[in-house]
Structures are given as structure tokens and as C-alpha cells.
Design an enzyme around this catalytic site. Sequence first.
Site, PDB file in Angstrom:
ATOM      1  N   ASP A  37       3.671   9.347  -0.834  1.00 40.25           N
ATOM      2  CA  ASP A  37       2.402   8.743  -0.408  1.00 40.25           C
ATOM      3  C   ASP A  37       2.056   7.637  -1.405  1.00 40.25           C
ATOM      4  OD1 ASP A  37      -0.031   8.396   0.901  1.00 40.25           O
ATOM      5  OD2 ASP A  37      -0.429  10.556   1.008  1.00 40.25           O
TER       6      ASP A  37
ATOM      7  N   HIS B 281       0.817  -1.223   0.000  1.00 42.78           N
ATOM      8  CA  HIS B 281       0.000   0.000   0.000  1.00 42.78           C
ATOM      9  C   HIS B 281       0.847   1.267   0.000  1.00 42.78           C
ATOM     10  CE1 HIS B 281      -3.978  -1.943   0.849  1.00 42.78           C
ATOM     11  NE2 HIS B 281      -3.162  -2.938   1.117  1.00 42.78           N
TER      12      HIS B 281
END
Length: 482
Positions: free
Chosen positions: A354, A152
Site C-alpha cells: 500500500d 501515490h
Amino acid sequence: MAGRLIVVSNRIPTEGATAGGLAVALHDSLSGTGGIWIGAHPEVGPEESLFEIGDGPYQRLAFQLSRSEYENYYLGFSNCVLWPLFHRRSDLVVLKSAYLQEYLSLNRRLANMVAEVARPDDLIWVHDYHLLPLAHYLREQGVAAKIGLFLHIPFPALADLSILPDPSIFAEWLASYDLLGLQTQADTARCLEMYRADERAEFFQDGSIKFRDRLVRVKSFPIGIAVDAFQSLADYSTGNPFGAEQPQEYIIGVDRLDYTKGLPNRFRAFGEYLHDYAEGRRPSLIQIAPPTREVVEAYRQITEELEELSGRINGRYAELDWTPIRYIHRPIARDRLAGIYRGARACLVTSLADGMNLVAKEYVAVQIPDDPGVLILSRFAGAAEDMTDALLVNPYDIDEVAKAIDTALNMPAEERIARHRSCMAAVQATDVGRWTKHFLAALIASQGRLAISSGKHDRHSRIGEERPEPRQVKFQHVEKSI
Ligand code: ADP
């Protein structure tokens, strides 16, 4: 699907906790096919085996972390080594041999427990950076089921990996998976770069990598949100989501309090906007940032820095009826959050690194299409790869972000509508329900183990069944790139 789906993640969602889009999507998949979700859980159970919690359409099997595993595997190697390293903050990495040892031993212990329940035709889907070596240990246990990993967070650059004592272990761990799912094409390129630099790896023309006796496929699967469900939350959130005092014009920021989110730069840019551009306008920045991992020193520092910055900016600009930065340091109910997003004229995402950034997608999803707000999005968030019509900014450039705030607040309706339409298409295309299906279809189609293997530890493998077509797959010799 042939066998059961087994999801393995660091934590198993607790009943009653607010479920995010991913938890809901995995829950839906598991409910549809039947299967098992395995993860750590605070409930007290036996130390050496999985124990069942709750009941429902699929099994939930939990394991417990000892105090020392929590400190060394979770806080230590996962959050003080891998998290900063994979987010380009090598300066924050804390190297301690106990961290790596316990990370490996927890993964080995978990693999032993998962191997007890796994069957050869199951699909095992491992999530995130806490469990990178899990497949390696599962293979040692003779598990032949297809195993996929979805990471992720960003995949690190080769140069960043080199601060670890033995960076080559990553290639080894990850090659035990059949499918490596990453957030973006840029992550995929970095992962392939790692394998290109490893002389043990060979590349197939179809993009898969042969590493020892295994084939691994690396592919991007940009994750999204449960679009309809989140839109419904905004539709049904009635009244003023703020309670009594709703700001007239505001920009929203929603982030876990984490040094990767670029929050100090965001506050500075908003201060610069007020100084250089606001000209009598009085927008507020509503920053919702619940604390996380406060026991880690780097998180304590950012908390202090933000309090100091917001205090300084508010001290300078606040008036009796206007607070420039409203800094809310706690979680907010999802329906309220959806309502707050909808009323915001802009959303500010300034991540320095991110994996994806779901806040960007949540904000876009709940805008009113004929009067939408504007997404200001860091180029370093995975979401920027698809949402190219957001106002993309370099979060290190404070002046650029300040200017983008001004542009967003003055943008004509026509441009806002066009940009929103384009961003919304990306949000729809990555809906988490669809994302789950894509990943599982690719895992089912993956090649698995090569028939040339010795099969030494292999309890379940059916040698020959997964042999790639010789005419389609040729070896290509790849020069070592460093
Ligand atoms: P990360 O996974 O790094 O935290 P994302 O932006 O991808 O970042 O996901 C964050 C998720 O957490 C989003 O779904 C967001 O709505 C939610 N969230 C963040 N802060 C809060 C808060 N204060 N209250 C409720 N939900 C929050």
C-alpha cells in the site's frame, strides 16, 4: 510562486462528489494561487482539445477518454499492468501490446494538449501511475516548465520491473521530471536502485540524478489527511452512526475492495481470533468495502472470495443478537464514517502492499485522546514507516494478526494513550496541507535542465539559468549494481 500551478491527474474531481483530503488540498492550493487542474471527465466535449468545466477560483480543463483509451490505457496498462506490478502482484499482470501502445498514445495526446496551455514559468504537478511518461512527451513538445510527479502507490523493486518487455523505459520516462515525489523512504530507495542499475544515470552528491541532459531529484513526501477537517466531521457527526443497531464492541476496516488490501487474510485472522482468543467476548468486525474496477477479473474473484469467507465465519459463530462480520459493500458518507471510526475499539489495516493507507491516519485522527482505540497496521503499508507505535503486523501471518486483535482489545488505557499520542504526531506531521506546500517548495527549488543540453527541441528553456553550482555538485561514478 513564479507562475501558475498546473495540476494534471487521470481524473478531475467531479462537482458534488465527496472530496477526499488530496482533492481538497489541491483545490486549496489552486484557489490560493490561481491555476489550472487538468484531468479526464465524463462530460462530453471536443475529442482533440481540452474543454473548460464549471467556473471557480481556478480553471478546470477536461479531456475525454475514447472507449478504446478507457479500455487499454486506463483498465489495461494502468490497472492490469502498473497497479499489480507496483503492488508486488506480478502474477496478476496482463501483458498486451495494445495496452502499452494506448498508454503511450494517451500520454502523448495529453502532453500535446497540456503544452498548448503551459508557460515556461508554470509549475506542472502530475499525479500518479496513469501519467508516468507525461513529462517525457511534454519535454518533446519543448515544455521547459518545472514538472514534478507524485506517485501515490509504492515504487516497485527492480526485479519486479523485469517482467515488462522493456523495463528501462521507466528510468527514461521519470528522468524528464525535475522532482519525483514518493510516499516513503523505502520507495525512494527502490527508485534509486533502479537508477543505480542503469548505466545512463550518474549520481550527484546532493542525491539528484543526472540522466542524459537532465537532473532529477527523488525524495519521499509521505502524504496525509486534512486533519482538522476530518476531526470536525467526527465532532459534528451526531447520534448513532449505525442507525438503530449499534454493535457493542467493534473493530473497523475501511478499504476499496482491492486485492492489495489483504481482505481475505483479515477475515481469516478475525475467524481465528474468534476461535482461539475471544473467550466469550463478542466483538464484530465492521468491514466497509465499496466495490471498485469490477470489470477487471481479479476484482471479481476477490468479491466472491470475501462473500464466501464472511458467510462461512458468520455461519459458524453468529448468534441471534450478534453478527461477527458485518460486510458493507457500498460507500458511506464521510461524516458517518468518521463517527464509525471514533466508536471502534480497533482499526484493522492488513494491506499486502500500500502506498500510504489514509484509513490508518483517519482512524487515529478521530480517536478521543484519553480513551483511544488501537490501530493494527500492516508493515507493508507506507504509513508503517512513520506510525511505528501502531501494533505492526505481518498480514501474511494470520496467527500474528489474530493475536494482535486480542492484544488491541485487551490493551490497558495507559498503553493505548501512549501509542495513540505517538501515531497522532505522525498524522499531524503529514497533514495534507503541509504536504502540498513541501512538495511545491521542493519543485520550485529543483534544478531542472542542465546547461550542457543541445536544446534541440527546447522552445522555452533559458539555457544557463538553471546550471548547478560547479563546486557543490560533483559527479560520482556509480558501479552498475546488477
Ligand atoms: P486507496 O487510496 O488505495 O483507496 P487509502 O486508504 O489511502 O487507500 O484511501 C482510501 C480513502 O477512501 C480513505 O479516505 C477512505 O476513508 C475512503 N473510503 C474507503 N472506503 C470508503 C467507503 N466505503 N465510504 C467512504 N469512503 C471510503
